[in-house]
Every structure is written in structure tokens, then in C-alpha cells.
Write an enzyme that holds these catalytic residues in place. Structure first.
Site, PDB file in Angstrom:
ATOM      1  N   CYS A 170      -7.036  17.325 -15.079  1.00 25.03           N
ATOM      2  CA  CYS A 170      -6.023  16.234 -14.463  1.00 25.03           C
ATOM      3  C   CYS A 170      -5.283  17.219 -13.230  1.00 25.03           C
ATOM      4  O   CYS A 170      -4.839  16.544 -12.217  1.00 25.03           O
ATOM      5  CB  CYS A 170      -4.958  15.887 -15.156  1.00 25.03           C
ATOM      6  SG  CYS A 170      -5.462  14.765 -16.769  1.00 25.03           S
ATOM      7  N   HIS A 173       0.807  13.493 -11.097  1.00 24.46           N
ATOM      8  CA  HIS A 173      -0.357  13.169 -11.975  1.00 24.46           C
ATOM      9  C   HIS A 173       0.304  11.770 -12.781  1.00 24.46           C
ATOM     10  O   HIS A 173       1.477  11.554 -13.009  1.00 24.46           O
ATOM     11  CB  HIS A 173      -0.621  13.971 -12.920  1.00 24.46           C
ATOM     12  CG  HIS A 173      -1.714  13.536 -13.992  1.00 24.46           C
ATOM     13  ND1 HIS A 173      -2.841  12.967 -13.643  1.00 24.46           N
ATOM     14  CD2 HIS A 173      -1.624  13.833 -15.170  1.00 24.46           C
ATOM     15  CE1 HIS A 173      -3.503  12.554 -14.770  1.00 24.46           C
ATOM     16  NE2 HIS A 173      -2.678  13.248 -15.615  1.00 24.46           N
ATOM     17  N   ASN A 221      -4.222   6.614 -16.573  1.00 19.35           N
ATOM     18  CA  ASN A 221      -4.643   7.997 -16.326  1.00 19.35           C
ATOM     19  C   ASN A 221      -6.212   8.199 -16.072  1.00 19.35           C
ATOM     20  O   ASN A 221      -7.101   7.873 -16.841  1.00 19.35           O
ATOM     21  CB  ASN A 221      -4.172   8.876 -17.723  1.00 19.35           C
ATOM     22  CG  ASN A 221      -4.351  10.287 -17.295  1.00 19.35           C
ATOM     23  OD1 ASN A 221      -5.089  10.625 -16.501  1.00 19.35           O
ATOM     24  ND2 ASN A 221      -3.925  11.110 -18.393  1.00 19.35           N
TER      25      ASN A 221
HETATM   26  N1  ACO Z   1      -0.401   0.857 -29.821  1.00 26.53           N
HETATM   27  C1  ACO Z   1       0.482   0.760 -30.854  1.00 26.53           C
HETATM   28  N2  ACO Z   1       0.955   1.899 -31.678  1.00 26.53           N
HETATM   29  C2  ACO Z   1       0.539   3.044 -31.226  1.00 26.53           C
HETATM   30  C3  ACO Z   1      -0.607   3.230 -30.218  1.00 26.53           C
HETATM   31  C4  ACO Z   1      -0.852   1.904 -29.622  1.00 26.53           C
HETATM   32  N3  ACO Z   1      -1.755   1.927 -28.580  1.00 26.53           N
HETATM   33  N4  ACO Z   1      -0.875   4.414 -30.217  1.00 26.53           N
HETATM   34  C5  ACO Z   1       0.042   5.028 -31.141  1.00 26.53           C
HETATM   35  N5  ACO Z   1       0.741   4.154 -31.752  1.00 26.53           N
HETATM   36  C6  ACO Z   1       1.494   4.563 -33.025  1.00 26.53           C
HETATM   37  C7  ACO Z   1       1.328   5.834 -33.547  1.00 26.53           C
HETATM   38  O1  ACO Z   1       0.318   5.645 -34.657  1.00 26.53           O
HETATM   39  C8  ACO Z   1       2.434   5.974 -34.220  1.00 26.53           C
HETATM   40  O2  ACO Z   1       2.785   5.289 -35.375  1.00 26.53           O
HETATM   41  P1  ACO Z   1       3.495   6.013 -36.788  1.00 26.53           P
HETATM   42  O3  ACO Z   1       4.782   6.302 -36.134  1.00 26.53           O
HETATM   43  O4  ACO Z   1       3.396   4.886 -37.746  1.00 26.53           O
HETATM   44  O5  ACO Z   1       2.891   7.198 -36.866  1.00 26.53           O
HETATM   45  C9  ACO Z   1       3.661   5.461 -33.163  1.00 26.53           C
HETATM   46  O6  ACO Z   1       3.129   4.871 -32.329  1.00 26.53           O
HETATM   47  C10 ACO Z   1       4.410   6.692 -32.360  1.00 26.53           C
HETATM   48  O7  ACO Z   1       3.339   7.455 -31.785  1.00 26.53           O
HETATM   49  P2  ACO Z   1       3.493   8.893 -30.819  1.00 26.53           P
HETATM   50  O8  ACO Z   1       2.415   9.262 -30.535  1.00 26.53           O
HETATM   51  O9  ACO Z   1       4.988   9.528 -31.490  1.00 26.53           O
HETATM   52  O10 ACO Z   1       4.202   7.903 -29.626  1.00 26.53           O
HETATM   53  P3  ACO Z   1       4.551   8.451 -28.150  1.00 26.53           P
HETATM   54  O11 ACO Z   1       5.807   8.029 -27.967  1.00 26.53           O
HETATM   55  O12 ACO Z   1       4.550   9.942 -28.269  1.00 26.53           O
HETATM   56  O13 ACO Z   1       3.516   7.851 -26.931  1.00 26.53           O
HETATM   57  C11 ACO Z   1       1.301   8.687 -26.131  1.00 26.53           C
HETATM   58  C12 ACO Z   1       2.221   8.443 -27.428  1.00 26.53           C
HETATM   59  C13 ACO Z   1       1.764   7.523 -25.239  1.00 26.53           C
HETATM   60  C14 ACO Z   1       0.080   9.236 -26.224  1.00 26.53           C
HETATM   61  C15 ACO Z   1       2.553   9.835 -25.544  1.00 26.53           C
HETATM   62  O14 ACO Z   1       2.838  10.845 -26.444  1.00 26.53           O
HETATM   63  C16 ACO Z   1       1.787  10.498 -24.153  1.00 26.53           C
HETATM   64  O15 ACO Z   1       1.559   9.968 -23.293  1.00 26.53           O
HETATM   65  N6  ACO Z   1       1.541  11.813 -24.266  1.00 26.53           N
HETATM   66  C17 ACO Z   1       0.693  12.537 -23.189  1.00 26.53           C
HETATM   67  C18 ACO Z   1      -0.686  12.130 -23.103  1.00 26.53           C
HETATM   68  C19 ACO Z   1      -1.344  12.568 -21.982  1.00 26.53           C
HETATM   69  O16 ACO Z   1      -0.869  12.540 -20.907  1.00 26.53           O
HETATM   70  N7  ACO Z   1      -2.698  13.033 -22.406  1.00 26.53           N
HETATM   71  C20 ACO Z   1      -3.505  13.690 -21.073  1.00 26.53           C
HETATM   72  C21 ACO Z   1      -4.784  12.729 -21.306  1.00 26.53           C
HETATM   73  S1  ACO Z   1      -5.874  12.582 -20.096  1.00 26.53           S
HETATM   74  C22 ACO Z   1      -6.540  14.341 -19.620  1.00 26.53           C
HETATM   75  O17 ACO Z   1      -5.673  15.164 -19.362  1.00 26.53           O
HETATM   76  C23 ACO Z   1      -7.769  14.341 -19.282  1.00 26.53           C
END
Ligand code: ACO
Length: 327
Positions: A113, A252, A282
């Protein structure tokens, strides 16, 4: 004083849209969860048969039009992508062939990214020290091709697109400076386990879905806020600037809560961060140039404005560019 300015920008977004409601029918999720946790409402998906080089070509043509230059004025092509058409040739060479340009350097970089941020700094230095006049920096990503559409924690985040910029040698300074960094010890937070020399593609790797992106979202979330905040602070300190001196921040687009977290961390009004995540999700390295192109076309970037671009991504890599808008 000699410098490298951004002469034009362009982008390309495939037409097909996947909405949060579409995901409700594919995995156990809701529009409400995706919207409140990420800020994303929809993302674009590249049709079958279209690859990163095709989107990169279109974004590059749009950037050339915007810059008012012809293709034969381009002296090098730098492509940042983690979704190349194939291992090799480099996607930059494939874009070069599709543009019909011959006998100039063309190469890829892979900093996920942060690709456009790294790309601008490398291109600036090629222009200032390498004797090149005009460079094309293009970031193109078909994230949908490495997305596991059964993994709700990842698939709702990603989209496809391409953005490009034309850089030119100038008497003015455009790219004033950059802060770039990486920490490979965090590589296992965001990666594709198979398909490379460590775990070549096999029936086993495909069956175990190891050719799809894996990530530890919540750890990345915190690191993203810290590294993006640090990158902005480092640039402000180095150039002896106050945050109020910056007209607009182009971040980003990984998660709206990450962008708002950086703004809050630094005491900068959230409205100063350009956001389009609700429409595209993203798109890895393509996010920053597409946002820059949109902001430019909307008239939000004015000649003389100071702009900061900032990103973090797989590697982990992170960084920022300080730019004086020169158009
Ligand atoms: N729909 C519903 N529930 C979901 C989903 C979904 N799509 N995805 C995860 N959950 C659930 C999880 O299973 C979890 O359930 P549990 O509590 O029963 O275990 C709950 O939601 C909370 O999950 P968290 O991972 O703690 O949620 P968080 O608030 O951290 O959000 C997210 C998750 C959106 C992924 C966030 O952590 C994030 O944006 N992180 C950064 C990701 C990123 O930028 N990655 C780069 C990727 S791309 C690249 O670099 C090439």
C-alpha cells in the site's frame, strides 16, 4: 533550484461494483458492520481477462492527457503493484508494451500500500540525479485476484483500481521530500503464503487457500495509526512546518477509523484528510494516486499548496511525501 513536479494525474476504475448488500449474500456480514467498522460501502472489481497492466495502461493514458504530454515524452516507467499480471515480465514492461513505448527503463517495485509513496521518491531521484526529464509512476492493483471471498474479515475490505502521475524536471520544487520506512519483522501480519519460491503453487496450496491474502486486522489497525502518524510528524519536523501549513492530507484508504485515528492522534481536523474509501475500499498502492487525482479534479489542490500523502502496507512498509502542488 531544480526539482521534480507532478505535471498530471490520472486514474482508472473498473465499472463493476460490489456493494455491502452483495456481501450480505456471500458471507456472514451486514452493511451495518462493514460501514461502521470500515467506512466502506462499495468497491470496484476488475472483469475476467482484464489484468493490472490493462488498468495501469488506462490510468497512465489519463495522466498523460491531464499533463498535456505525448507518450513519447515519457523517459521511464515505474510501476508499484503487489498484484502483477505474472511473476515476470514486470508489469511496468507490460504497460510499456501496451502504451507502445520503446527503449526506456521500466521496472516494478513491491511495497504494497505504500507503493505510490515510495514510487514518487524514487522517481524524483531518477529525475534529479539520473538525467531523466519525465517519469510515469503508476500504481495498479487487482486485489480481487488475491481475495478469499469466503473470508469475511478480509474480502469486504478490498477493491481494484489504478492511479498514475507524470513527474517532470522543473526549476520549481514539487516533491519536497519523503519519509520512507519498513519493518520486515511484521511481514507475517499481512501476506500471501503460497505461489512464490517458498511454497510454489500446488494442489495442496490451492486446497488450503494459501494463495489468498492473510492478515491480522486488529494488530495492523494499531500499527497503521502509529506509523502513519509518525510519518507525518517526521516530515513536519524535517521541514520545520506546522500541521496548519498543510492544505490537505491524502492518506491510504484502508479503514476510515484508521484515517480518523491518525487525525485525532495528531490533532488535525478529520476534514483535512481526503477520503473516498466509501466508494472504492482498499486498493493497496492505487489508493493514494486515485485520491490525489480526484482531489485535483475537484479543484481541492491549488498551485502552491503544501500536500502530504501518507500510507502503510504489507512489508510492513510506511511513509509519506511532502509535495508543493505546482499546477
Ligand atoms: N462482518 C461481520 N463481522 C465480522 C466481519 C465482517 N465482515 N469481519 C470480522 N468480523 C467479526 C470478527 O470475527 C470478530 O468477531 P468475534 O468478536 O466474535 O471474534 C468481530 O467482528 C470483531 O473483529 P475485529 O477484528 O476485532 O474487528 P475490528 O474492529 O478490528 O475491525 C478490521 C476489523 C476492519 C479488519 C480492522 O481491524 C482493520 O481495518 N484493520 C486494518 C486492516 C488493513 O488495513 N489491512 C491492510 C490490508 S491491504 C494491504 O495492505 C495490501
Amino acid at each position: 533550484m531544480a526539482g521534480a513536479i507532478i505535471l498530471g494525474t490520472g486514474s482508472f476504475l473498473p465499472e463493476q461494483i460490489i456493494t455491502n448488500h452483495d456481501f450480505e449474500m456471500m458471507v456472514d456480514t451486514t452493511d451495518e458492520w462493514i460501514t461502521t467498522r470500515t467506512g466502506i460501502k462499495e468497491r470496484r472489481i476488475c472483469p475476467r481477462g482484464m489484468a493490472s497492466s490493462d488498468m495501469g495502461k488506462e490510468a497512465s493514458l489519463n495522466a498523460c492527457r491531464d499533463a498535456g504530454i505525448s507518450l513519447d515524452e515519457i523517459d521511464f516507467i515505474l510501476c508499484s503493484t503487489i498484484t502483477p499480471d505474472m511473476f515476470f515480465p514486470a508489469t511496468a514492461c507490460l504497460i510499456q508494451a501496451k502504451l507502445g513505448i520503446k527503449n526506456i527503463p521500466a521496472f516494478d517495485i513491491s511495497t504494497a500500500c505504500s507503493g505510490f509513496i515510495y514510487g514518487l521518491e524514487i522517481a524524483k531521484n531518477l529525475i534529479l540525479t539520473g538525467g531523466y526529464r519525465t517519469g510515469l509512476v503508476v500504481s495498479t492493483e487487482t486485489m480481487s485476484r488475491m481475495t478469499d471471498y469466503t473470508d469475511r474479515s478480509v474480502c469486504v475490505l478490498l477493491g481494484d483500481g489504478a492511479g498514475a502521475a507524470i513527474l517532470r524536471h522543473s526549476d520549481e520544487e514539487g516533491i519536497l521530500g519523503s519519509y520512507l520506512s519498513a519493518d520486515g519483522s511484521y511481514g507475517n501480519l499481512l501476506y500471501v503464503p503460497a505461489g512464490g519460491s517458498l511454497n510454489p503453487a500446488s494442489f495442496d496450496t490451492v486446497e488450503k487457500r494459501m494463495h489468498f491474502m492473510q492478515m491480522e486486522g486488529s494488530r495492523l489497525f494499531k500499527i497503521a495509526i502509529l506509523t502513519m502518524s509518525e510519518s507525518i510528524n517526521r516530515l513536519l519536523d524535517r521541514f520545520n512546518l506546522k500541521k496548519e501549513d498543510i492544505s490537505i492530507f491524502i492518506p491510504h484508504q484502508a479503514n476510515l477509523r484508521i484515517i480518523n485515528g491518525v487525525a485525532k492522534n495528531l490533532g488535525i481536523p478529520a476534514e483535512k484528510f481526503y477520503v473516498n474509501i466509501e466508494r472504492y475500499g482498499n486498493m493497496s498502492a492505487a489508493c493514494v494516486p486515485i485520491a490525489m487525482d480526484e482531489a485535483s479534479k475537484k479543484g481541492l489542490l491549488k498551485k502552491g499548496d503544501l500536500i502530504i500523502t501518507v500510507a502503510f502496507g504489507g512489508g510492513l512498509t510506511w511513509g509519506a511525501n511532502l509535495i508543493r502542488w505546482a499546477r
